[in-house]
Motif scaffolding. Structure first.
Motif, PDB file in Angstrom:
ATOM      1  N   ASP A   1     -17.369  55.581 -20.876  1.00  0.00           N
ATOM      2  CA  ASP A   1     -17.497  55.841 -19.441  1.00  0.00           C
ATOM      3  C   ASP A   1     -17.717  57.326 -19.133  1.00  0.00           C
ATOM      4  O   ASP A   1     -16.846  58.170 -19.370  1.00  0.00           O
ATOM      5  N   LYS A   2     -18.887  57.637 -18.579  1.00  0.00           N
ATOM      6  CA  LYS A   2     -19.247  59.046 -18.350  1.00  0.00           C
ATOM      7  C   LYS A   2     -18.404  59.710 -17.264  1.00  0.00           C
ATOM      8  O   LYS A   2     -18.131  60.905 -17.331  1.00  0.00           O
ATOM      9  N   LYS A   3     -17.988  58.948 -16.277  1.00  0.00           N
ATOM     10  CA  LYS A   3     -17.167  59.529 -15.209  1.00  0.00           C
ATOM     11  C   LYS A   3     -15.812  59.972 -15.744  1.00  0.00           C
ATOM     12  O   LYS A   3     -15.331  61.066 -15.416  1.00  0.00           O
ATOM     13  N   LEU A   4     -15.210  59.133 -16.551  1.00  0.00           N
ATOM     14  CA  LEU A   4     -13.916  59.487 -17.140  1.00  0.00           C
ATOM     15  C   LEU A   4     -14.067  60.683 -18.074  1.00  0.00           C
ATOM     16  O   LEU A   4     -13.216  61.572 -18.103  1.00  0.00           O
ATOM     17  N   ILE A   5     -15.155  60.702 -18.834  1.00  0.00           N
ATOM     18  CA  ILE A   5     -15.388  61.800 -19.775  1.00  0.00           C
ATOM     19  C   ILE A   5     -15.644  63.113 -19.040  1.00  0.00           C
ATOM     20  O   ILE A   5     -15.069  64.149 -19.378  1.00  0.00           O
ATOM     21  N   SER A   6     -16.487  63.062 -18.009  1.00  0.00           N
ATOM     22  CA  SER A   6     -16.831  64.294 -17.287  1.00  0.00           C
ATOM     23  C   SER A   6     -15.633  64.877 -16.548  1.00  0.00           C
ATOM     24  O   SER A   6     -15.548  66.091 -16.337  1.00  0.00           O
ATOM     25  N   SER A   7     -14.681  64.010 -16.182  1.00  0.00           N
ATOM     26  CA  SER A   7     -13.468  64.495 -15.516  1.00  0.00           C
ATOM     27  C   SER A   7     -12.369  64.867 -16.508  1.00  0.00           C
ATOM     28  O   SER A   7     -11.288  65.312 -16.108  1.00  0.00           O
ATOM     29  N   GLY A   8     -12.652  64.664 -17.803  1.00  0.00           N
ATOM     30  CA  GLY A   8     -11.676  65.011 -18.832  1.00  0.00           C
ATOM     31  C   GLY A   8     -10.509  64.049 -18.925  1.00  0.00           C
ATOM     32  O   GLY A   8      -9.465  64.374 -19.508  1.00  0.00           O
ATOM     33  N   ASP A   9     -10.681  62.854 -18.373  1.00  0.00           N
ATOM     34  CA  ASP A   9      -9.592  61.866 -18.353  1.00  0.00           C
ATOM     35  C   ASP A   9      -9.672  60.958 -19.584  1.00  0.00           C
ATOM     36  O   ASP A   9     -10.077  59.791 -19.500  1.00  0.00           O
ATOM     37  N   PHE A  10      -9.250  61.496 -20.717  1.00  0.00           N
ATOM     38  CA  PHE A  10      -9.340  60.728 -21.956  1.00  0.00           C
ATOM     39  C   PHE A  10      -8.197  59.719 -22.096  1.00  0.00           C
ATOM     40  O   PHE A  10      -8.334  58.739 -22.831  1.00  0.00           O
ATOM     41  N   GLU A  11      -7.110  59.943 -21.376  1.00  0.00           N
ATOM     42  CA  GLU A  11      -6.059  58.927 -21.309  1.00  0.00           C
ATOM     43  C   GLU A  11      -6.581  57.719 -20.531  1.00  0.00           C
ATOM     44  O   GLU A  11      -6.365  56.562 -20.918  1.00  0.00           O
ATOM     45  N   GLY A  12      -7.299  57.996 -19.447  1.00  0.00           N
ATOM     46  CA  GLY A  12      -7.932  56.922 -18.683  1.00  0.00           C
ATOM     47  C   GLY A  12      -8.984  56.203 -19.506  1.00  0.00           C
ATOM     48  O   GLY A  12      -9.149  54.978 -19.401  1.00  0.00           O
ATOM     49  N   LEU A  13      -9.699  56.949 -20.345  1.00  0.00           N
ATOM     50  CA  LEU A  13     -10.706  56.352 -21.211  1.00  0.00           C
ATOM     51  C   LEU A  13     -10.052  55.415 -22.229  1.00  0.00           C
ATOM     52  O   LEU A  13     -10.551  54.314 -22.478  1.00  0.00           O
ATOM     53  N   LYS A  14      -8.924  55.837 -22.765  1.00  0.00           N
ATOM     54  CA  LYS A  14      -8.186  54.978 -23.708  1.00  0.00           C
ATOM     55  C   LYS A  14      -7.780  53.672 -23.025  1.00  0.00           C
ATOM     56  O   LYS A  14      -7.932  52.577 -23.593  1.00  0.00           O
ATOM     57  N   LYS A  15      -7.285  53.754 -21.815  1.00  0.00           N
ATOM     58  CA  LYS A  15      -6.886  52.556 -21.077  1.00  0.00           C
ATOM     59  C   LYS A  15      -8.082  51.662 -20.773  1.00  0.00           C
ATOM     60  O   LYS A  15      -7.983  50.429 -20.797  1.00  0.00           O
ATOM     61  N   HIS A  16      -9.214  52.294 -20.499  1.00  0.00           N
ATOM     62  CA  HIS A  16     -10.462  51.561 -20.281  1.00  0.00           C
ATOM     63  C   HIS A  16     -10.849  50.801 -21.549  1.00  0.00           C
ATOM     64  O   HIS A  16     -11.205  49.610 -21.493  1.00  0.00           O
ATOM     65  N   PHE A  17     -10.771  51.465 -22.688  1.00  0.00           N
ATOM     66  CA  PHE A  17     -11.044  50.818 -23.977  1.00  0.00           C
ATOM     67  C   PHE A  17     -10.101  49.626 -24.186  1.00  0.00           C
ATOM     68  O   PHE A  17     -10.527  48.548 -24.600  1.00  0.00           O
ATOM     69  N   GLU A  18      -8.829  49.843 -23.914  1.00  0.00           N
ATOM     70  CA  GLU A  18      -7.832  48.785 -24.109  1.00  0.00           C
ATOM     71  C   GLU A  18      -8.124  47.570 -23.227  1.00  0.00           C
ATOM     72  O   GLU A  18      -7.972  46.423 -23.660  1.00  0.00           O
ATOM     73  N   SER A  19      -8.556  47.834 -21.990  1.00  0.00           N
ATOM     74  CA  SER A  19      -8.810  46.729 -21.060  1.00  0.00           C
ATOM     75  C   SER A  19     -10.010  45.898 -21.506  1.00  0.00           C
ATOM     76  O   SER A  19     -10.023  44.664 -21.328  1.00  0.00           O
ATOM     77  N   ILE A  20     -10.994  46.543 -22.098  1.00  0.00           N
ATOM     78  CA  ILE A  20     -12.159  45.805 -22.596  1.00  0.00           C
ATOM     79  C   ILE A  20     -11.793  45.012 -23.845  1.00  0.00           C
ATOM     80  O   ILE A  20     -12.172  43.843 -23.993  1.00  0.00           O
ATOM     81  N   LYS A  21     -11.037  45.632 -24.719  1.00  0.00           N
ATOM     82  CA  LYS A  21     -10.596  44.919 -25.926  1.00  0.00           C
ATOM     83  C   LYS A  21      -9.776  43.680 -25.555  1.00  0.00           C
ATOM     84  O   LYS A  21      -9.901  42.622 -26.185  1.00  0.00           O
ATOM     85  N   ALA A  22      -8.955  43.802 -24.524  1.00  0.00           N
ATOM     86  CA  ALA A  22      -8.103  42.685 -24.100  1.00  0.00           C
ATOM     87  C   ALA A  22      -8.927  41.479 -23.641  1.00  0.00           C
ATOM     88  O   ALA A  22      -8.472  40.329 -23.750  1.00  0.00           O
ATOM     89  N   GLU A  23     -10.129  41.735 -23.149  1.00  0.00           N
ATOM     90  CA  GLU A  23     -10.995  40.648 -22.672  1.00  0.00           C
ATOM     91  C   GLU A  23     -11.383  39.672 -23.783  1.00  0.00           C
ATOM     92  O   GLU A  23     -11.695  38.509 -23.514  1.00  0.00           O
ATOM     93  N   ILE A  24     -11.383  40.152 -25.036  1.00  0.00           N
ATOM     94  CA  ILE A  24     -11.876  39.304 -26.134  1.00  0.00           C
ATOM     95  C   ILE A  24     -10.806  38.955 -27.169  1.00  0.00           C
ATOM     96  O   ILE A  24     -11.132  38.520 -28.272  1.00  0.00           O
ATOM     97  N   GLN A  25      -9.560  39.120 -26.813  1.00  0.00           N
ATOM     98  CA  GLN A  25      -8.491  38.867 -27.780  1.00  0.00           C
ATOM     99  C   GLN A  25      -8.544  37.464 -28.377  1.00  0.00           C
ATOM    100  O   GLN A  25      -8.222  37.244 -29.533  1.00  0.00           O
ATOM    101  N   ASN A  26      -8.941  36.493 -27.565  1.00  0.00           N
ATOM    102  CA  ASN A  26      -8.987  35.106 -28.054  1.00  0.00           C
ATOM    103  C   ASN A  26     -10.111  34.853 -29.034  1.00  0.00           C
ATOM    104  O   ASN A  26     -10.170  33.797 -29.672  1.00  0.00           O
ATOM    105  N   PHE A  27     -11.003  35.840 -29.187  1.00  0.00           N
ATOM    106  CA  PHE A  27     -12.145  35.662 -30.087  1.00  0.00           C
ATOM    107  C   PHE A  27     -12.031  36.514 -31.353  1.00  0.00           C
ATOM    108  O   PHE A  27     -12.918  36.462 -32.218  1.00  0.00           O
ATOM    109  N   VAL A  28     -10.960  37.271 -31.456  1.00  0.00           N
ATOM    110  CA  VAL A  28     -10.765  38.135 -32.626  1.00  0.00           C
ATOM    111  C   VAL A  28     -10.408  37.269 -33.830  1.00  0.00           C
ATOM    112  O   VAL A  28      -9.503  36.437 -33.762  1.00  0.00           O
ATOM    113  N   LYS A  29     -11.118  37.503 -34.939  1.00  0.00           N
ATOM    114  CA  LYS A  29     -10.941  36.664 -36.135  1.00  0.00           C
ATOM    115  C   LYS A  29     -10.147  37.380 -37.227  1.00  0.00           C
ATOM    116  O   LYS A  29      -9.785  36.771 -38.220  1.00  0.00           O
ATOM    117  N   GLY A  30      -9.967  38.685 -37.060  1.00  0.00           N
ATOM    118  CA  GLY A  30      -9.294  39.441 -38.114  1.00  0.00           C
ATOM    119  C   GLY A  30      -7.797  39.413 -37.978  1.00  0.00           C
ATOM    120  O   GLY A  30      -7.247  38.976 -36.984  1.00  0.00           O
TER     121      GLY A  30
END
Length: 216
Positions: free
Chosen positions: A187-216
């Motif tokens: 996310d460029k907005k989070l990056i340009s504002s230096g909000d890398f904690e927000g970026l981590k949470k953004h990553f986590e929220s996307i990963k959570a969307e596919i938890q039921n499809f994780v095979k590992g």
């Protein structure tokens, strides 16, 4: 002993999202990788048309050993060689180049070449690739993935372009083997504002969307 290829697949299957970094500075890339790792994502691609891509791949591989770092936008043999020499653990292309694919397959390096039509997809798959990057998925959509996997059910598809938090789950429901995500993930907005904690949470929220499809 676990091979580099088996380790790649173990990490990939735990979080089958390829994050695509393009056009960022090294300092920013290192911060993105830190947030990516903290969020539990595993597979990160630096495109070869990013300034200093080879050195970024080398640095990321050294500083983030728990991540799998690959090279994207590899269009010819020169770029492939440069990427491999830099330590790229997988290769992504926007096109089908048989020479690039053959060399990667021969060297047992996972490769996801870009294809658009069923004919291109099958051609890439028949060359022994790891999965086929369906690109740009923006123009094709979820139904295309489902339709192609009807007759070509043995092919592993990695839709890229147009995948977002709002539709990522539907791509997996359609049978996608994984997805590639650029601006909707990095996310460029989070990056340009230096909000890398927000970026981590953004990553986590996307990963959570596919938890039921994780095979590992």
């Amino acid at each position: 002993m676990e091979t580099s290829t088996s380790l790649f697949w173990k990490r990939y299957k735990a979080a089958p999202i390829v994050g695509i970094i393009r056009g960022q500075s090294l300092d920013v890339v290192l911060k993105i990788a830190e947030a990516y790792e903290a969020a539990g994502l595993t597979t990160l691609e630096v495109t070869m048309n990013t300034a200093g891509a080879a050195s970024m791949i080398s640095r990321l591989s050294s500083e983030f050993p728990s991540l799998t770092i690959g090279a994207g936008t590899v269009c010819n043999l020169t770029e492939l060689r440069e990427a491999i020499d830099a330590g790229a653990q997988f290769i992504v292309t926007p096109i089908i180049d048989e020479t690039v694919i053959t060399h990667a397959v021969d060297e047992n390096i996972p490769i996801f070449p870009g294809a658009f039509s069923p004919t291109e997809i099958y051609k890439a798959w028949s060359l022994g690739v790891s999965a086929v990057k369906v690109f740009p998925a923006t123009k094709l959509g979820v139904e295309f993935i489902k339709d192609v996997l009807g007759p070509l059910d043995q092919v592993k598809l990695l839709p890229t372009g147009g995948v977002s938090k709002s539709n990522i789950k539907s791509f997996f429901e359609a049978g996608a083997f994984g997805v590639g995500m650029g601006s909707s993930l990095i996310d460029k907005k989070l990056i340009s504002s230096g909000d890398f904690e927000g970026l981590k949470k953004h990553f986590e929220s996307i990963k959570a969307e596919i938890q039921n499809f994780v095979k590992g």
